[in-house]
Design a protein around this motif. Structure first.
Motif, PDB file in Angstrom:
ATOM      1  N   PRO A  66       0.837  -1.213   0.000  1.00  0.00           N
ATOM      2  CA  PRO A  66       0.000   0.000   0.000  1.00  0.00           C
ATOM      3  C   PRO A  66       0.866   1.254   0.000  1.00  0.00           C
ATOM      4  N   GLY A  67       0.288   2.391  -0.380  1.00  0.00           N
ATOM      5  CA  GLY A  67       1.013   3.657  -0.400  1.00  0.00           C
ATOM      6  C   GLY A  67       1.444   4.090   0.991  1.00  0.00           C
ATOM      7  N   ARG A  68       2.380   5.027   1.034  1.00  0.00           N
ATOM      8  CA  ARG A  68       2.998   5.415   2.302  1.00  0.00           C
ATOM      9  C   ARG A  68       2.046   6.123   3.256  1.00  0.00           C
ATOM     10  N   ALA A  69       0.932   6.632   2.750  1.00  0.00           N
ATOM     11  CA  ALA A  69      -0.050   7.267   3.635  1.00  0.00           C
ATOM     12  C   ALA A  69      -0.897   6.243   4.379  1.00  0.00           C
ATOM     13  N   ASN A  70      -0.833   4.994   3.945  1.00  0.00           N
ATOM     14  CA  ASN A  70      -1.639   3.933   4.539  1.00  0.00           C
ATOM     15  C   ASN A  70      -1.027   3.488   5.865  1.00  0.00           C
ATOM     16  N   ILE A  71      -1.858   3.304   6.909  1.00  0.00           N
ATOM     17  CA  ILE A  71      -1.355   2.919   8.220  1.00  0.00           C
ATOM     18  C   ILE A  71      -0.663   1.565   8.177  1.00  0.00           C
ATOM     19  N   THR A  72      -1.178   0.641   7.348  1.00  0.00           N
ATOM     20  CA  THR A  72      -0.542  -0.674   7.225  1.00  0.00           C
ATOM     21  C   THR A  72       0.865  -0.539   6.667  1.00  0.00           C
ATOM     22  N   ARG A  73       1.048   0.336   5.705  1.00  0.00           N
ATOM     23  CA  ARG A  73       2.386   0.560   5.137  1.00  0.00           C
ATOM     24  C   ARG A  73       3.322   1.145   6.198  1.00  0.00           C
ATOM     25  N   ALA A 103      12.637  -2.717   1.927  1.00  0.00           N
ATOM     26  CA  ALA A 103      11.793  -3.558   1.086  1.00  0.00           C
ATOM     27  C   ALA A 103      12.258  -3.531  -0.367  1.00  0.00           C
ATOM     28  N   ASN A 104      12.162  -4.671  -1.039  1.00  0.00           N
ATOM     29  CA  ASN A 104      12.422  -4.774  -2.472  1.00  0.00           C
ATOM     30  C   ASN A 104      11.106  -4.447  -3.175  1.00  0.00           C
ATOM     31  N   LEU A 105      10.847  -3.152  -3.341  1.00  0.00           N
ATOM     32  CA  LEU A 105       9.531  -2.684  -3.746  1.00  0.00           C
ATOM     33  C   LEU A 105       9.366  -2.686  -5.261  1.00  0.00           C
ATOM     34  N   LEU A 106       8.387  -3.437  -5.742  1.00  0.00           N
ATOM     35  CA  LEU A 106       8.034  -3.424  -7.150  1.00  0.00           C
ATOM     36  C   LEU A 106       7.111  -2.249  -7.459  1.00  0.00           C
ATOM     37  N   ALA A 107       6.117  -2.048  -6.593  1.00  0.00           N
ATOM     38  CA  ALA A 107       5.149  -0.966  -6.792  1.00  0.00           C
ATOM     39  C   ALA A 107       4.421  -0.704  -5.487  1.00  0.00           C
ATOM     40  N   GLU A 108       3.844   0.485  -5.348  1.00  0.00           N
ATOM     41  CA  GLU A 108       2.977   0.791  -4.216  1.00  0.00           C
ATOM     42  C   GLU A 108       1.634   1.278  -4.762  1.00  0.00           C
ATOM     43  N   LEU A 109       0.563   0.745  -4.188  1.00  0.00           N
ATOM     44  CA  LEU A 109      -0.785   1.003  -4.684  1.00  0.00           C
ATOM     45  C   LEU A 109      -1.736   1.168  -3.508  1.00  0.00           C
ATOM     46  N   ASP A 110      -2.741   2.002  -3.679  1.00  0.00           N
ATOM     47  CA  ASP A 110      -3.767   2.143  -2.656  1.00  0.00           C
ATOM     48  C   ASP A 110      -5.014   1.327  -2.967  1.00  0.00           C
ATOM     49  N   SER A 111      -4.989   0.597  -4.061  1.00  0.00           N
ATOM     50  CA  SER A 111      -6.115  -0.253  -4.446  1.00  0.00           C
ATOM     51  C   SER A 111      -5.848  -1.688  -4.017  1.00  0.00           C
ATOM     52  N   LEU A 112      -6.629  -2.180  -3.043  1.00  0.00           N
ATOM     53  CA  LEU A 112      -6.435  -3.558  -2.584  1.00  0.00           C
ATOM     54  C   LEU A 112      -6.784  -4.564  -3.676  1.00  0.00           C
ATOM     55  N   SER A 113      -7.776  -4.246  -4.494  1.00  0.00           N
ATOM     56  CA  SER A 113      -8.151  -5.177  -5.562  1.00  0.00           C
ATOM     57  C   SER A 113      -7.023  -5.323  -6.581  1.00  0.00           C
ATOM     58  N   THR A 114      -6.322  -4.232  -6.871  1.00  0.00           N
ATOM     59  CA  THR A 114      -5.207  -4.304  -7.813  1.00  0.00           C
ATOM     60  C   THR A 114      -4.032  -5.049  -7.202  1.00  0.00           C
ATOM     61  N   ILE A 115      -3.753  -4.815  -5.920  1.00  0.00           N
ATOM     62  CA  ILE A 115      -2.705  -5.576  -5.231  1.00  0.00           C
ATOM     63  C   ILE A 115      -3.028  -7.064  -5.287  1.00  0.00           C
ATOM     64  N   GLN A 116      -4.294  -7.423  -5.026  1.00  0.00           N
ATOM     65  CA  GLN A 116      -4.691  -8.827  -5.068  1.00  0.00           C
ATOM     66  C   GLN A 116      -4.462  -9.424  -6.449  1.00  0.00           C
TER      67      GLN A 116
END
Length: 343
Positions: free
Chosen positions: A227-234, A248-261
């Motif tokens: 998730p994006g850096r504004a997200n509490i989980t991140r 982290a070996n970060l490929l991408a950061e996204l705020d859409s859980l459906s897209t992450i899934q």
């Protein structure tokens, strides 16, 4: 009985002309951000509405509204009035309900983070419909930070918020900042963050969880979508990596859980989230969920309401149902990976 001071009489006389309808008008203008839209919504001519606000500003001797690129916004004085007006109007609602003995009714606005919404929105709508059929839920799904702002400003009555689990001996709420002191926080559930990846990396067990755990160092070596850096989980994840001296070996950061899934299911990357973030009847036939050994990556879901704004009768009824519902969801296994917090 002490005799009121002359200044008290002056204050009372100063505000004696203030009317509830002026407060209702003002609240609606702030909510819609436009005099013209508020006039249409309230079925009142815009000049008449403007006159009511001018009279209110004269009575309070304060500028309440200002124009901006976003439309009409409250000034600092206007924001203070907005919060107190919300409290007054909800108190009137409670008074009417108590006097009439009426069934709780009307709209209740509640904010819910997406992963919590995945688990509870359907059951909540069903439960409220059975217990209080005259209540209409208005649900806002967003990030915890945005929902906190909406609830603090009186735009929604209740909000569920994710925060890191407080340290032992720390404050009961998410932190001890001044803006939390005029609020109520009720802890509801704890969730452990796990490493989630496409099937084939470990043997699956019941509920989607795998037998094989993973260290934070091993997780850091994988390609991750987070998730994006504004997200509490991140923020919880980043803090755990920082404390362990990892990145982290970060490929991408996204705020859409459906897209992450979708990305994780396709095997493009792994992620660190809770099982509740993933939806679908057969989702764990395609994903493995591995506990992360070492530092505790736990987030806590709270129910938040502003003591300044207060709750109406209908919102109080909904607030009482939420812990009951979440307890049942955890007990039944419908909210996997969660621990209900008994009050």
């Amino acid at each position: 009985m002490p005799i009121p001071a002359a200044s008290d009489y002056g204050t009372a006389q100063k505000y004696e002309k203030m009317e509830l309808r002026q407060l209702k008008y003002f609240v609606r203008i702030v909510e819609l951000g436009s005099l013209s839209r508020a006039a249409k919504d309230l079925y009142i001519a815009q000049p008449a509405l403007s006159a009511q606000i001018i009279n209110l500003e004269k009575e309070l001797d304060a500028k309440l509204l200002a124009r901006s690129v976003r439309g009409v916004v409250p000034t600092d004085a206007g924001q203070s009035l907005y919060l107190h007006a919300q409290a007054v109007l909800r108190q009137i609602d409670r008074l009417r309900h108590d006097v009439q003995g009426a069934t709780p009714s009307g709209p209740v606005s509640i904010g819910i983070p997406t992963s919590a919404a995945n688990r509870m929105v359907g059951p909540l709508i069903e439960l409220v419909g059975k217990r209080y059929p005259e209540i209409q839920l208005r649900i806002v799904e967003s990030l915890s930070g945005h929902l906190h702002e909406l609830a603090t400003n009186g735009r929604i009555e209740l909000s569920l918020l994710f925060e890191p689990v407080p340290e032992a001996g720390g404050p009961a709420g998410p932190d001890d900042a001044p803006h939390h002191r005029a609020a109520q926080y009720q802890p509801l559930v704890d969730e452990h963050l796990c490493l989630v990846q496409a099937r084939g990396h470990a043997a699956r067990t019941e509920g989607g969880r795998t037998e094989g755990g993973i260290t934070l160092k091993e997780a850091a070596a994988m390609r991750l979508v987070l998730p994006g850096r504004a997200n509490i989980t991140r923020r919880i994840i980043d803090n755990a990596f920082e404390m362990a001296g990892l990145s982290a070996n970060l490929l991408a950061e996204l705020d859409s859980l459906s897209t992450i899934q979708a990305i994780v299911t396709a095997g493009q990357a792994a992620t660190i989230l809770t099982p509740s973030a993933f939806v679908g009847p057969d989702v764990f036939n395609h994903l493995s969920v591995r506990p992360i050994a070492g530092p505790s990556l736990v987030r806590r879901l709270y129910m938040f309401s502003s003591e300044v704004v207060g709750l109406g009768t209908a919102a109080e009824k909904v607030a009482a149902l939420i812990p009951e519902l979440i307890g049942e969801l955890v007990k039944s296994g419908s909210w996997s990976g969660a621990t209900f917090i008994q009050r």
